[in-house]
Design an enzyme around this catalytic site. Sequence first.
Site, PDB file in Angstrom:
ATOM      1  N   HIS A 164      22.706 118.381   2.697  1.00 37.14           N
ATOM      2  CA  HIS A 164      24.097 118.956   3.160  1.00 37.14           C
ATOM      3  C   HIS A 164      24.009 119.794   4.370  1.00 37.14           C
ATOM      4  CE1 HIS A 164      25.780 117.786  -0.861  1.00 37.14           C
ATOM      5  NE2 HIS A 164      24.670 118.421  -1.448  1.00 37.14           N
ATOM      6  N   SER A 285      22.904 117.597  33.636  1.00 35.73           N
ATOM      7  CA  SER A 285      24.235 117.873  33.866  1.00 35.73           C
ATOM      8  C   SER A 285      24.535 117.661  35.341  1.00 35.73           C
ATOM      9  CB  SER A 285      24.810 118.789  33.217  1.00 35.73           C
ATOM     10  OG  SER A 285      25.977 119.166  33.604  1.00 35.73           O
ATOM     11  N   LYS A 291      21.020 122.357  31.734  1.00 37.41           N
ATOM     12  CA  LYS A 291      21.098 121.327  30.405  1.00 37.41           C
ATOM     13  C   LYS A 291      19.852 120.172  30.636  1.00 37.41           C
ATOM     14  CE  LYS A 291      24.139 120.584  27.965  1.00 37.41           C
ATOM     15  NZ  LYS A 291      25.258 119.925  28.337  1.00 37.41           N
ATOM     16  N   GLU A 298      21.315 109.434  21.859  1.00 38.36           N
ATOM     17  CA  GLU A 298      22.626 109.435  21.642  1.00 38.36           C
ATOM     18  C   GLU A 298      23.152 108.034  22.130  1.00 38.36           C
ATOM     19  OE1 GLU A 298      23.614 114.205  23.364  1.00 38.36           O
ATOM     20  OE2 GLU A 298      23.873 112.489  24.598  1.00 38.36           O
TER      21      GLU A 298
END
Length: 465
Positions: A164, A285, A291, A298
């Site tokens: 979980h 970024s 970043k 992804e």
Amino acid sequence: MSTNQLDKKSQAWSALFSEPMSDLVKRYTASVFFDKRLWRADIQGSLAHAEMLNAQGLISADDLASIQKGMAQITSEIETGQFEWKLDLEDVHLNIEARLTTLVGDAGKRLHTGRSRNDQVATDVRLWLRGEVDELGVLLTELQKALVDVAEQNADTILPGFTHLQVAQPVAFGHHLLAYVEMFARDAERLVDLRKRINRLPLGSAALAGTSYPLDRERVARTLGFEAVSQNSLDAVSDRDFAIEFTAAAALLMVHISRLSEELILWMSQSFGFIDLADRFCTGSSIMPQKKNPDVPELARGKTGRVVGHLMGLITLMKGQPLAYNKDNQEDKEPLFDTVDTLKDTLRIFAEMAAGITVKPEAMERAAKKGYATATDLADYLVKKGLPFRDAHEVVAHAVKDAIGAGVDLSELSLDQLKAYNPAIEQDVFEVLSLRGSLNARNLLGGTAPAQVRAQVARHRARLG
């Protein structure tokens, strides 16, 4: 000859028709600009068919030699980019046949004896997909090997195991990675199994009913390396189960990739900080200079939806088709081709990316300590002292509640504090409450103990070669 008659001669079936196909319909129905990737399989199948026709006395030795010579030239032209693919000729099959006829004359026209484009395309796709499945098997092996290497290096690295997405119990990071090796091993097994059903020869089924020519289908199967010959001509030309089954296996493989991707993304985030990925697999970024974005996992996570969509598309394509072949089946190729391309690119890049994972064991261990990951170990300890498990569970729940209130780990409670929960607790409890002790205690087949991780690494290495 009129212009219309000249236009109509570009189609192999045009003698019956009184007007040429419109340009719009040509573009709508043509497949040559995506199915031309089948050219090598088409030539391979045609040469096996021609050799059999000659052996059966249906074409002469001279015709066979001419066909072989013409196909060799066509192969050279395609490989060197000199072959002219023509929209008017609809597909890869007619383009190659038309060029062959230009090169060798009537021998090229005799090649199509005893076959139809229906069994021809079914054969080509199976031949092509069989080769791609073999290549995917190699790529899957490379990915598994990369993960096994990292797992071996981290057999003792403590990672918080989650359920979980809550800290559950400590596991070895190597054990966690080997879970994905198990998934990919099943994917490889599926590819091996479905290859048997791909590797059945449709050629000789002709359009739908077989042919009156005395073809030797078993000979063609042996020549092309097929394990079996299709037993029903109607099914042979219209079946796309093999494409659906492959895409289903591919979708499941991509689901496994996606699950791994999600973990890599989480682990790399500042909130976890468990790993780092090499810069070449990430981007920055355009506005935030700090970043480092995990674009590869992804994008793989996103491409999973693309492959699952192809599976749904193929199933939907087939669901309403009566026997036998229908033009709908032309729509099987683009999703199948894209599935293969997506899978191959993803496996290649993930094997390289996995090999370059930088592990941060200190961050993993700190996180494991935050979640009372050894609470179950304390319950098991009490069970071994004679307490029923449900009672032990209740005792430990109270201890965890008090530790949370005090802002300490269970291992940081004193022996006197622990004995207050149950007098059977002794000094040896602190070994049980340590992360390392918890890890080592699970030394059974399939467990997370470092000794078991190393045993599984050895098993996988022997399996993968």
